[in-house]
Design a protein around this motif. Structure first.
Motif, short mmCIF file in Angstrom:
data_model
loop_
_atom_site.label_atom_id
_atom_site.label_comp_id
_atom_site.label_asym_id
_atom_site.label_seq_id
_atom_site.Cartn_x
_atom_site.Cartn_y
_atom_site.Cartn_z
N ASP A 99 -5.36 2.32 -2.53
CA ASP A 99 -4.03 2.41 -1.96
C ASP A 99 -3.91 3.78 -1.31
OD1 ASP A 99 -2.47 4.35 -3.94
OD2 ASP A 99 -3.67 3.00 -5.17
N SER A 100 -2.88 3.98 -0.51
CA SER A 100 -2.77 5.22 0.27
C SER A 100 -2.65 6.47 -0.59
CB SER A 100 -1.58 5.13 1.23
OG SER A 100 -0.36 4.97 0.51
N GLY A 101 -2.22 6.32 -1.84
CA GLY A 101 -2.11 7.47 -2.72
C GLY A 101 -3.44 8.10 -3.08
N LYS A 102 -4.53 7.39 -2.81
CA LYS A 102 -5.86 7.91 -3.12
C LYS A 102 -6.47 8.69 -1.94
CE LYS A 102 -5.51 5.82 -7.04
NZ LYS A 102 -6.27 4.62 -7.37
N GLU A 103 -5.79 8.66 -0.78
CA GLU A 103 -6.27 9.40 0.38
C GLU A 103 -5.88 10.87 0.24
OE1 GLU A 103 -6.26 6.84 4.31
OE2 GLU A 103 -4.28 6.76 3.38
N VAL A 114 2.70 -0.13 -4.77
CA VAL A 114 1.33 0.30 -5.05
C VAL A 114 0.47 -0.88 -5.46
CG1 VAL A 114 -0.13 1.73 -6.53
CG2 VAL A 114 2.02 2.66 -5.64
N VAL A 115 1.03 -1.74 -6.33
CA VAL A 115 0.32 -2.94 -6.74
C VAL A 115 0.07 -3.84 -5.54
CG1 VAL A 115 0.41 -5.02 -8.16
CG2 VAL A 115 1.18 -2.83 -9.10
N ALA A 116 1.08 -3.97 -4.68
CA ALA A 116 0.94 -4.80 -3.48
C ALA A 116 -0.17 -4.26 -2.58
CB ALA A 116 2.26 -4.86 -2.73
N VAL A 176 -7.80 0.64 3.06
CA VAL A 176 -6.56 1.16 2.46
C VAL A 176 -5.52 0.04 2.48
CG1 VAL A 176 -4.80 2.95 2.53
CG2 VAL A 176 -7.12 3.45 3.34
N GLY A 177 -5.10 -0.39 1.32
CA GLY A 177 -4.14 -1.47 1.23
C GLY A 177 -2.84 -1.18 1.97
#
Length: 223
Positions: free
Chosen positions: A123-127, A5-7, A219-220
């Motif tokens: 990050d993708s978790g926010k989609e 997630v940090v990456a 999106v990272g």
């Protein structure tokens, strides 16, 4: 092994910072992903001689900008920004979003509105397929009681945000209360954003649904 997630956050931040061109006036949001972008901007200033001015959305961001060597300015001097970089808590497929976990959403919305382009780093978790997080709302302290009543009439469940390392409510950089209001699944984000803003005593809320046309979402970890 590094945290994925940090990456992802770092990747999104760096990509946004690389969009900034010499001579730009840049809005600087608040939060961990934006700070990666600011770190990269600081590197570019030192190594490339990049010349920019930043408009911070919070005291925390202003302090971080000074740490990274990013010169700052104000909306008074530069009311039109070339680009604003910020994070989000939820983003739907239409690029509508909820922001405000850092309690800076009012200034963030002002800065995003002033920018020609709004770059959102996540990050993708926010989609999400649809917005359903509690909506942060900045409220004039004098009006808290009446605002809470009106929010309940809209179908919300308002809760005063409490401090973590201090007793009492969270106070925004503008000196106001922050209320987190759950509405469940939000079928019409733009309509709810407007309805909340019509309540006297509300200074702004964390639904960003009116500026999707100029929004770019990075999106990272994704290309």
């Amino acid at each position: 092994m590094s945290d994925p997630v940090v990456a992802a956050k770092k990747d999104a931040g760096i990509r946004a910072a690389n969009m900034v061109e010499d001579g730009m006036i840049v809005g600087l949001g608040t939060g961990s992903t934006v700070f990666f972008a600011m770190e990269r901007l600081g590197e570019r200033i030192k190594t490339e001689g990049l010349r920019i001015l930043g408009v911070p959305t919070s005291n925390q961001t202003a302090m971080r900008a000074e740490e990274y060597g990013i010169p700052l300015t104000t909306l008074t001097l530069h009311p039109v920004l070339d680009l604003a970089i910020d994070g989000a808590d939820q983003v739907d497929p239409k690029k509508q979003m909820i922001k405000g976990r850092g309690a800076a959403h009012l200034r963030e919305k002002v800065v995003a509105d002033a920018a020609k382009q709004f770059v959102v780093v996540i990050d993708s978790g926010k989609e999400v397929t649809g917005l359903d997080a509690a909506v942060p709302i900045e409220v004039l302290p004098f009006a808290y009681g009446s605002v809470a009543k009106k929010l309940r009439e809209l179908g919300g469940e308002p809760v005063m945000r409490e401090g973590v390392k201090k007793d009492g409510p969270v106070i925004s950089d503008n000196g106001n209360y922050v209320v987190d209001c759950a509405f469940g699944a939000i079928a019409d984000p733009a309509g709810l954003e407007a309805a909340i803003n019509r309540i006297p005593g509300v200074l702004g809320n964390g639904i960003f649904a009116a500026m999707t046309a100029k929004t770019v979402v990075i999106v990272g970890g994704k290309r």
